[in-house]
Design an enzyme around this catalytic site. Structure first.
Site, PDB file in Angstrom:
ATOM      1  N   HIS A   1      -7.086 -15.724   2.597  1.00  0.00           N
ATOM      2  CA  HIS A   1      -6.481 -15.914   3.973  1.00  0.00           C
ATOM      3  C   HIS A   1      -6.238 -17.298   4.405  1.00  0.00           C
ATOM      4  CE1 HIS A   1      -5.447 -15.217   8.363  1.00  0.00           C
ATOM      5  NE2 HIS A   1      -5.578 -13.749   7.994  1.00  0.00           N
TER       6      HIS A   1
ATOM      7  N   ASP B   1      -8.627  -6.983   5.118  1.00  0.00           N
ATOM      8  CA  ASP B   1      -7.809  -5.808   4.523  1.00  0.00           C
ATOM      9  C   ASP B   1      -8.695  -4.969   3.222  1.00  0.00           C
ATOM     10  OD1 ASP B   1      -5.413  -6.040   6.089  1.00  0.00           O
ATOM     11  OD2 ASP B   1      -4.917  -7.748   4.828  1.00  0.00           O
TER      12      ASP B   1
END
Length: 389
Positions: free
Chosen positions: A285, A326
């Site tokens: 990320h 996720d």
């Protein structure tokens, strides 16, 4: 000159923070691979670093700075709601991971709104529809068509409506065809979702944790869409509908489906072939170069299924990228045996809290968000051109 650089050397030459170097890698501007001497570390293509450093040295025009800010760039909008700082997520100055240890989504939503708005007094009936996504779109499209504009209303009025709209999203997501039984309309949102999905009672707390961790994430794509809608003076329900539309894309709220597909491909064809398509979904990320704290907190609440745990170890070893939220949502879904749509549904319910807080903040600012485009089309003819309003 060596073909590859260590992280320390790349950072020195670029004169940036680790988060920025990671962002360059995620955008494909600097190529990276695991260090052969230590697979836990990464090394960076020297030629890419040199080219990027040269561009930086030539300086950047104001227009270039503005354009770069659109994709994981520097902050471009003042907000008192949420920030990511030093690898941690904060809601109104409160560490979101610490908040998720005990708070409900309703409590987190009230914090995001600045402490205003009591929970609605009566649960709303569930809208009808075949899927959570369809019910959510239907419910908010109907509200957006009739709700009054947010412009000119008091913060207390908006906060009370926001609490009701959060409850509406929960009812839409939890509902099946027709209204839920009365007992499924009561309790905190995580309890209502857990009952609707028939989740094991001893695992309901993991759903609560996920909702709080997903409640807001600074100026992400769906929140920006919600703020743009709110900046026109539109109703809160219209702002939520704009956020929901952005969330529905595979690069945002649909990311969990991509994680599931990647896991299946890695199992069927082998990890090396699955990784050949590029950065694996569910890992890494740009805002968390040292690991997504939301993922760590959520994975700590569940027993990750063995295949997903193995995939996580193998991907992290091969790429140096850590699991993000996720991946954690997919692991949660599989662990609790929730419906396939549960990750998106959790995202939609949770992020509604953030959308509403941002819509209220934008409404209070009273400013229209209207960026300019940098024209790159064919040469202009026929005299001067006046930009559209």
């Amino acid at each position: 000159m060596s073909e590859w650089l260590s992280a320390a050397e790349a950072l020195r030459r670029l004169e940036v923070r680790p988060q920025t170097l990671y962002a360059y890698v995620s955008r494909g501007r600097v190529r990276a691979e695991p260090d052969l001497a230590d697979p836990r570390r990464r090394r960076y293509r020297a030629s890419d670093v040199a080219a990027l450093a040269a561009r930086k040295a030539r300086g950047r025009r104001a227009a270039d700075v503005a354009e770069g800010a659109i994709a994981w760039g520097e902050p471009v909008m003042a907000s008192a709601i949420t920030t990511v700082n030093d690898g941690r997520l904060f809601y109104r100055g409160v560490d979101a991971v610490l908040l998720s240890e005990s708070a409900t989504l309703e409590e987190a939503a009230r914090l995001l709104r600045g402490g205003e708005g009591l929970p609605p007094g009566e649960a709303l009936p569930a809208p009808a529809g075949p899927t959570a996504k369809a019910r959510a779109f239907s419910a908010f499209a109907a509200r957006a068509a009739v709700d009054p504009p947010a412009q000119g209303r008091t913060s207390a009025e908006l906060a009370a409506e926001a609490a009701q709209l959060l409850d509406l999203m929960g009812a839409a997501v939890a509902g099946k065809e027709g209204a839920l039984p009365r007992e499924d309309e009561e309790g905190a949102l995580h309890e209502r979702l857990a009952r609707a999905w028939r989740a094991p009672r001893d695992q309901w707390d993991a759903i609560r944790t996920a909702l709080v961790l997903l409640a807001d994430h600074e100026l992400n794509a769906s929140t920006f869409a919600a703020r743009i809608a709110a900046s026109t003076g539109a109703s809160l329900s219209a702002a939520v509908l704009a956020g929901l539309a952005a969330l529905s894309g595979p690069r945002h709220g649909g990311a969990a489906a991509r994680v599931e597909a990647f896991a299946q491909a890695a199992h069927a064809r082998g990890l090396a072939r699955a990784l050949s398509a590029g950065q694996p979904p569910g890992f890494g990320h740009p805002l968390y170069p040292d690991g997504d704290p939301r993922a760590a907190a959520l994975l700590g609440k569940i027993q990750t299924p063995a295949p997903m745990a193995a995939l996580r170890r193998e991907v992290e070893a091969a790429t140096g990228l850590e699991a993000n939220v996720d991946f954690a949502l997919v692991a949660l879904r599989q662990s609790l045996q929730l419906p396939a749509e549960a990750p998106f549904a959790l995202f939609a319910v949770a992020r509604t809290a953030g959308w509403l807080a941002h819509a209220m903040e934008q409404a209070a600012a009273g400013e229209l968000i209207r960026p300019r485009a940098r024209y790159v089309g064919r040469a202009l003819t026929g005299g001067s051109q006046t930009p559209a309003a």
